[in-house]
Scaffold this motif. Structure first.
Motif, PDB file in Angstrom:
ATOM      1  N   GLY A   1       0.817  -1.201   0.121  1.00 22.55           N
ATOM      2  CA  GLY A   1       0.047   0.079   0.059  1.00 22.55           C
ATOM      3  C   GLY A   1       0.833   1.456  -0.153  1.00 22.55           C
ATOM      4  O   GLY A   1       0.216   2.355   0.056  1.00 22.55           O
ATOM      5  N   LYS A   2       2.090   1.233  -0.137  1.00 18.76           N
ATOM      6  CA  LYS A   2       3.001   2.284  -0.162  1.00 18.76           C
ATOM      7  C   LYS A   2       3.311   2.779  -1.810  1.00 18.76           C
ATOM      8  O   LYS A   2       4.331   2.714  -2.510  1.00 18.76           O
ATOM      9  CB  LYS A   2       4.301   1.986   0.316  1.00 18.76           C
TER      10      LYS A   2
ATOM     11  N   ARG B   1       0.308   0.530 -12.528  1.00 14.09           N
ATOM     12  CA  ARG B   1      -0.889  -0.117 -11.620  1.00 14.09           C
ATOM     13  C   ARG B   1      -0.578   1.155 -10.251  1.00 14.09           C
ATOM     14  O   ARG B   1      -1.646   1.511  -9.774  1.00 14.09           O
ATOM     15  CB  ARG B   1      -0.054  -1.272 -10.759  1.00 14.09           C
ATOM     16  N   CYS B   2       0.626   1.720 -10.168  1.00 16.02           N
ATOM     17  CA  CYS B   2       0.699   3.041  -9.382  1.00 16.02           C
ATOM     18  C   CYS B   2      -0.223   4.095  -9.832  1.00 16.02           C
ATOM     19  O   CYS B   2      -1.002   4.568  -8.961  1.00 16.02           O
ATOM     20  CB  CYS B   2       2.060   3.526  -9.269  1.00 16.02           C
ATOM     21  N   LEU B   3      -0.259   4.346 -10.846  1.00 17.33           N
ATOM     22  CA  LEU B   3      -0.961   5.429 -11.654  1.00 17.33           C
ATOM     23  C   LEU B   3      -2.586   4.980 -11.161  1.00 17.33           C
ATOM     24  O   LEU B   3      -3.377   6.085 -10.761  1.00 17.33           O
ATOM     25  CB  LEU B   3      -0.824   5.777 -13.042  1.00 17.33           C
TER      26      LEU B   3
ATOM     27  N   ILE C   1       5.762   5.726  -2.512  1.00 20.50           N
ATOM     28  CA  ILE C   1       7.126   5.302  -2.680  1.00 20.50           C
ATOM     29  C   ILE C   1       7.294   4.331  -3.801  1.00 20.50           C
ATOM     30  O   ILE C   1       8.291   4.492  -4.594  1.00 20.50           O
ATOM     31  CB  ILE C   1       7.550   4.384  -1.378  1.00 20.50           C
ATOM     32  N   ALA C   2       6.529   3.368  -4.206  1.00 21.59           N
ATOM     33  CA  ALA C   2       6.513   2.633  -5.327  1.00 21.59           C
ATOM     34  C   ALA C   2       6.677   3.498  -6.485  1.00 21.59           C
ATOM     35  O   ALA C   2       7.437   3.401  -7.482  1.00 21.59           O
ATOM     36  CB  ALA C   2       5.412   1.713  -5.467  1.00 21.59           C
ATOM     37  N   HIS C   3       5.780   4.525  -6.464  1.00 16.56           N
ATOM     38  CA  HIS C   3       5.676   5.554  -7.764  1.00 16.56           C
ATOM     39  C   HIS C   3       7.136   6.096  -7.911  1.00 16.56           C
ATOM     40  O   HIS C   3       7.642   6.258  -9.164  1.00 16.56           O
ATOM     41  CB  HIS C   3       4.513   6.446  -7.581  1.00 16.56           C
TER      42      HIS C   3
END
Length: 506
Positions: free
Chosen positions: A377-378, A405-407, A381-383
């Motif tokens: 759920g971070k 997926r982040c977007l 950070i992943a983005h």
């Protein structure tokens, strides 16, 4: 002797008609050809006819070549089998005559003479092999052996290699059976390739029988030849069958190597049979077969998959103590698990260790880190991690899909669609996961109608799949949109997709 009374060659009318050189024994034909034939068989110049026949064959005119051979019959003892062999050789060299027509000539030779000799068979055998008609080559080899002539090891070995090169495993098995009957045995490199290809194709029984048959004849090959069979069994969830086979081969004198044991460890680790995994590791050491980086990485990977992070770290430390230093792949496996479940402190410490080891992070490193952050759920950070990689121009489809997926998780599905379109324009090739991710984003934002329209706008590699339809169908069910539900079900039925849904209709 008048041409109209020349005795016809003893071949069937069928072959004459096929090659369009059936002699018309009319008086007009006799007059037309009298100046060629002459008055007596003594007038024939055999050498000249030979040259004429070869020229015709070399130009691909099989009919004219056979016609010339027929004229040779006016000379006692002619044409010989060597004339026919020369005809076949020249025709094959021309590459203009279908091989089946030469097979018809061979069939007529068997019926009416001259009797084929070893050179006849070798000419046809090599010709069929070069042309790639392996079934014909195999037929000729069997005919040759049945006629009392033995095909050379070189010819059959080349046939086997050609079959493997083209991926024709059934042909390769038939060639091997013929070689085995003649007590010809392939070289170790050819056999290794053969067994690897059989194992990869799922033909495990055939690979095992082939290897066992050679062992029974006293031909011993190393463990590297045998290991692909073990890998195939373990990848098909049959680790105990692989173990039994390994013990059976050990009794016959085959010494397992590190690749053999690693295959077993992979199979037991994948199935979660950890006691068997540890026994295999102990047996390796007792047999003076030291586990390598791949062996330990397999164990670490499946320990992480099973959530046994403490054990995975134990084996990471164990590797170093044994002088088997982990590579970046092993650290990437650990990083993925730490990113999913560990603290930020653990993640930073592990990245620091990777850098201290002098290892440069690769795409898999960033994918493991970004994917782990996204899973927990971070999203922010992943983005940032994935955007950093993409900005450096280092990107593959896995990293790109994670960024999409982040977007979409950040309610930026339209931005994801825009980015996807731009990447396609510059030659990037998304996969179904890329498109399904964007569909998920639109459905997540309740734009179900638009997501349905995207099904036809996207350039799917092989068309939308069950995930595509179920993504939209699930969202439509949650909205109670019966119109879209009917349209999706109709579309699935028209594309012959199973209506066994992967979602719970609510």
């Amino acid at each position: 002797m008048a041409f109209c009374t020349i005795p016809t060659c003893g071949y069937s009318r069928k072959i004459y008609k096929k090659f369009h050189f059936l002699v018309n024994f009319s008086s007009s034909c006799a007059l037309k050809t009298a100046n060629i034939v002459g008055e007596s068989s003594n007038d024939y110049n055999y050498i000249e006819l030979q040259h004429r026949m070869r020229r015709s064959a070399a130009s691909g005119d099989l009919g004219e070549s056979l016609y010339t051979l027929d004229i040779m019959k006016n000379i006692s003892g002619r044409p010989t089998v060597y004339d026919f062999n020369s005809l076949m050789h020249c025709c094959l060299k021309s590459r203009s005559v279908p091989f089946q027509e030469l097979m018809d000539v061979y069939t007529e030779m068997k019926r009416f003479g001259p009797v084929p000799n070893a050179s006849t068979f070798n000419t046809l055998l090599n010709g069929a092999r070069v042309l790639g008609t392996m079934r014909d080559a195999l037929h000729i080899a069997r005919e040759m052996w049945g006629s009392g002539f033995v095909p050379s090891f070189k010819s059959l070995s080349r046939m086997l290699k050609r079959s493997l090169l083209t991926g024709s495993l059934d042909d390769a098995l038939d060639v091997f059976e013929l070689m085995f009957g003649m007590r010809y045995f392939p070289t170790e490199s050819t056999l290794s390739t053969f067994i690897w290809m059989l194992s990869k194709a799922g033909m495990i029984c055939e690979a095992s029988r082939l290897f066992s048959a050679l062992l029974d004849k006293g031909y011993f090959y190393g463990g590297h030849t045998f290991s692909p069979i073990l890998w195939a069994l373990c990848k098909s969830d049959q680790p105990y069958v692989a173990l039994q086979l390994l013990y059976s081969m050990r009794k016959k004198g085959v010494i397992p190597n590190v690749c053999s044991y690693t295959a077993l460890i992979y199979g037991f680790s994948r199935a979660g049979y950890w006691e068997d995994v540890f026994r295999c590791l102990d047996e390796m050491k007792s047999n003076e077969c030291k586990p390598n980086v791949i062996t330990y990485t397999v164990v670490i990977k499946f320990l992480c998959n099973s959530g046994r992070m403490v054990d995975a770290l134990y084996f990471l430390d164990k590797m170093e103590k044994e002088g088997c230093y982990p590579d970046l792949l092993a650290y990437n496996v650990i990083l993925r698990e730490v990113s999913c479940k560990g603290s930020m402190t653990d993640i930073c410490e592990l990245i620091q260790v990777i850098e201290q080891k002098g290892l440069l992070p690769d795409l898999y490193t960033y994918a493991a880190l970004g994917g782990g952050m996204l899973k927990r759920g971070k999203v922010g950070i992943a983005h940032d991690v994935l955007l950093y990689v993409i900005s450096k121009g280092c990107m593959d489809v896995v990293v790109f899909n994670l960024y999409l997926r982040c977007l979409c998780h950040d309610n930026q599905s339209r931005e994801a669609l825009c980015l996807l379109s731009k990447m396609v324009e510059v030659g990037f090739q998304p996969n179904n996961i890329s498109y399904n991710t964007v569909l998920y984003g639109f459905c997540r934002e309740n734009n179900v109608e638009e997501s349905l329209g995207l099904l036809d706008r996207f350039e799917w590699p092989k068309g939308p799949d069950m995930v595509s339809f179920n993504t939209i169908l699930s969202a439509a069910c949650k909205q109670g949109n019966s119109s879209i539900i009917r349209r999706i079900l109709y579309r699935m039925e028209s594309e012959r997709l199973s209506l066994t849904l992967l979602v719970r209709l609510v």
